[in-house]
Design an enzyme around this catalytic site. Structure first.
Site, PDB file in Angstrom:
ATOM      1  N   LYS A  68       0.836  -1.212   0.000  1.00 43.39           N
ATOM      2  CA  LYS A  68       0.000   0.000   0.000  1.00 43.39           C
ATOM      3  C   LYS A  68       0.872   1.264   0.000  1.00 43.39           C
ATOM      4  CE  LYS A  68      -2.175  -1.451   3.748  1.00 43.39           C
ATOM      5  NZ  LYS A  68      -1.587  -2.803   3.879  1.00 43.39           N
ATOM      6  N   THR A  69       1.843   1.311   0.917  1.00 41.92           N
ATOM      7  CA  THR A  69       2.727   2.476   0.982  1.00 41.92           C
ATOM      8  C   THR A  69       3.498   2.620  -0.330  1.00 41.92           C
ATOM      9  OG1 THR A  69       2.958   2.033   3.333  1.00 41.92           O
ATOM     10  CG2 THR A  69       4.517   3.574   2.381  1.00 41.92           C
ATOM     11  N   ASP A 113      -1.279   6.342   6.927  1.00 39.83           N
ATOM     12  CA  ASP A 113      -1.315   4.908   7.184  1.00 39.83           C
ATOM     13  C   ASP A 113      -2.186   4.659   8.414  1.00 39.83           C
ATOM     14  OD1 ASP A 113      -0.612   2.380   6.524  1.00 39.83           O
ATOM     15  OD2 ASP A 113       1.497   2.561   7.043  1.00 39.83           O
ATOM     16  N   THR A 162      -5.899  -1.718   7.279  1.00 38.61           N
ATOM     17  CA  THR A 162      -5.870  -3.169   7.101  1.00 38.61           C
ATOM     18  C   THR A 162      -7.289  -3.724   6.916  1.00 38.61           C
ATOM     19  OG1 THR A 162      -5.680  -3.248   9.495  1.00 38.61           O
ATOM     20  CG2 THR A 162      -3.694  -3.687   8.249  1.00 38.61           C
ATOM     21  N   ARG A 221       6.250  -8.399   1.540  1.00 37.74           N
ATOM     22  CA  ARG A 221       7.183  -8.051   2.625  1.00 37.74           C
ATOM     23  C   ARG A 221       7.826  -9.305   3.213  1.00 37.74           C
ATOM     24  NH1 ARG A 221       4.506  -4.569   6.531  1.00 37.74           N
ATOM     25  NH2 ARG A 221       5.197  -2.806   5.275  1.00 37.74           N
TER      26      ARG A 221
HETATM   27  N1  LIG Z   1       3.876  -5.333  -6.086  1.00 37.89           N
HETATM   28  C1  LIG Z   1       5.096  -5.276  -5.549  1.00 37.89           C
HETATM   29  N2  LIG Z   1       6.202  -5.505  -6.296  1.00 37.89           N
HETATM   30  C2  LIG Z   1       7.427  -5.474  -5.729  1.00 37.89           C
HETATM   31  N3  LIG Z   1       7.660  -5.203  -4.427  1.00 37.89           N
HETATM   32  C3  LIG Z   1       6.608  -4.969  -3.642  1.00 37.89           C
HETATM   33  C4  LIG Z   1       5.284  -4.974  -4.160  1.00 37.89           C
HETATM   34  N4  LIG Z   1       4.421  -4.689  -3.168  1.00 37.89           N
HETATM   35  C5  LIG Z   1       5.163  -4.519  -2.069  1.00 37.89           C
HETATM   36  N5  LIG Z   1       6.481  -4.675  -2.340  1.00 37.89           N
HETATM   37  C6  LIG Z   1       7.572  -4.587  -1.355  1.00 37.89           C
HETATM   38  O1  LIG Z   1       7.098  -5.215  -0.169  1.00 37.89           O
HETATM   39  C7  LIG Z   1       7.415  -4.462   0.988  1.00 37.89           C
HETATM   40  C8  LIG Z   1       6.148  -4.062   1.730  1.00 37.89           C
HETATM   41  O2  LIG Z   1       5.417  -3.106   0.978  1.00 37.89           O
HETATM   42  P1  LIG Z   1       4.616  -1.881   1.672  1.00 37.89           P
HETATM   43  O3  LIG Z   1       4.246  -0.946   0.585  1.00 37.89           O
HETATM   44  O4  LIG Z   1       5.441  -1.340   2.797  1.00 37.89           O
HETATM   45  O5  LIG Z   1       3.345  -2.638   2.231  1.00 37.89           O
HETATM   46  P2  LIG Z   1       2.119  -2.067   3.102  1.00 37.89           P
HETATM   47  O6  LIG Z   1       2.223  -0.577   3.091  1.00 37.89           O
HETATM   48  O7  LIG Z   1       0.887  -2.583   2.432  1.00 37.89           O
HETATM   49  O8  LIG Z   1       2.282  -2.653   4.482  1.00 37.89           O
HETATM   50  C9  LIG Z   1       8.267  -3.296   0.490  1.00 37.89           C
HETATM   51  O9  LIG Z   1       9.625  -3.658   0.626  1.00 37.89           O
HETATM   52  C10 LIG Z   1       7.900  -3.157  -0.966  1.00 37.89           C
HETATM   53  O10 LIG Z   1       8.983  -2.654  -1.711  1.00 37.89           O
HETATM   54 MG   LIG Z   2       2.652   0.575   4.813  1.00 32.90          MG
END
Ligand SMILES: Nc1ncnc2c1ncn2[C@@H]1O[C@H](COP(=O)(O)OP(=O)(O)O)[C@@H](O)[C@H]1O
Ligand SMILES: [Mg+2]
Length: 338
Positions: A68-69, A113, A162, A221
């Site tokens: 998401k981030t 977030d 979430t 992740r």
């Molecule tokens: N579609 C994707 N392709 C490649 N890497 C991804 C992808 N989605 C997430 N990541 C990697 O996974 C990790 C978690 O992503 P993040 O955006 O922080 O998740 P969230 O905000 O949903 O908790 C990061 O290191 C990000 O670079």
């Molecule tokens: Mg996040």
């Protein structure tokens, strides 16, 4: 109007610090999987750009670690606008929110977030800001205090949560776009692992990448975390070549079995078997295995459900009948699970 906590501010094209240690997608093309969602967001970004307007407010919901981030950062890059990142519970007073909103440049993205965890008065400041790009500020104290209605630059609020159900209805209704992120397929995770391995200069076969993907619970992740641990093993053993044997040994060392189950998964299954396969309520199950119920629900349960070890019923969590029979046989045979 002053914030006493620093807000993480990312200027245009600036990436988070951790980017030096691992690969982080900076463009839609590098963001693998989530095809449908990506296509939609690309289209919305493009259309808004053509109109010279900010993107409509966007709500992203889905379990942690699904990207998401990362998506919010990519959208800021694509739209060539600044992005400010903060966390719902961090915004304690209405003044924090007003200060944050007033600091936005035209068309900037404000990423919040855990948006469901904002204090109600702080959330209420957002209503007018999102709808009319205005905020009310109280100036002065006591009987002389006045409320001034200030204009803001048009901006895009990207909220992440979430669970969409935890968001209040007035806030939810102010998002023009609401999108859900789903768990990734093993093949998508395999591609993400190979992409990261290349960045980390780690030699890894597609088969080994798929093996790691199978243990990553549909979550990028986790996939990347496992890959970094495998790299530690490779580094110690034979520089930067993660052979399939080495990958298997690393996963084994991390306490992950060939099915991708961790020790806590085993504990959950064991508890259910000991209770005749269930049903057990989420809270009961959580206290029996000593883990917080939200983590069980968001991290462990979805994977166990996908693997056919658990099913949800109105009366609680239980092991599907057929599966229970095999598990009981395994128990009598003292298999690795017990
Ligand atoms: N579609 C994707 N392709 C490649 N890497 C991804 C992808 N989605 C997430 N990541 C990697 O996974 C990790 C978690 O992503 P993040 O955006 O922080 O998740 P969230 O905000 O949903 O908790 C990061 O290191 C990000 O670079
Ligand atoms: Mg996040």
């Amino acid at each position: 109007m002053e914030t006493d906590k620093p807000l993480m501010t990312l200027a245009l094209h600036e990436a988070p610090e951790e980017a030096t240690y691992d690969f982080h997608p900076k463009a839609f093309e590098e963001y693998l999987g989530q095809k449908e969602l990506k296509t939609k967001l690309q289209l919305y970004c493009h259309a808004a750009q053509l109109r010279g307007e900010p993107l409509d407010h966007l709500l992203l919901f889905g379990p942690p670690g699904l990207g998401k981030t990362t998506l919010a950062l990519i959208m800021a890059q694509v739209m060539r606008v600044g992005i400010k990142i903060c966390n719902g519970p961090m915004l304690e007073r209405t003044g924090d929110m007003v200060a944050l909103l007033s600091s936005l440049e035209p068309r900037d993205i404000l990423f919040i977030d855990e948006i469901h965890r904002m204090a109600t008065p702080v959330e209420e400041v957002l209503y007018n800001a999102m709808e009319h790009f205005r905020v009310d500020v109280i100036v002065g104290q006591g009987p002389g205090a006045k409320s001034i209605n200030l204009p803001l630059h048009p901006f895009t609020l990207v909220g992440a949560t979430t669970k969409s159900g935890m968001l209040s209805a007035p806030l939810q209704s102010r998002f023009g776009i609401s999108e859900r992120l789903d768990y990734y397929s093993d093949e998508d995770l395999q591609a993400i692992i190979l992409q990261s391995a290349q960045f980390l200069n780690l030699k890894l076969s597609p088969e080994s990448a798929l093996r790691i993907a199978g243990c990553a619970r549909g979550t990028p992740r986790i996939a990347k975390k496992l890959l970094r641990r495998v790299r530690d093993f490779a580094q110690i053993h034979n520089q930067n070549h993660a052979t399939d044997i080495l990958v298997q040994e690393s996963l084994n060392f991390l306490g992950i079995d060939p099915e991708g189950l961790t020790q806590l998964d085993h504990k959950i299954i064991k508890m259910l078997v000991e209770h005749n396969g269930g049903p057990l309520g989420l809270e009961t199950l959580a206290s029996l295995v000593g883990e917080d119920s939200q983590t069980i629900e968001e991290v462990y349960e979805p994977f166990l459900m996908r693997k056919g070890f658990i099913e949800r019923t109105p009366r609680g969590r239980q092991i599907p009948h057929k599966r229970l029979q095999t598990l009981i046989l395994q128990k009598t045979g003292q298999s690795a699970l017990f």
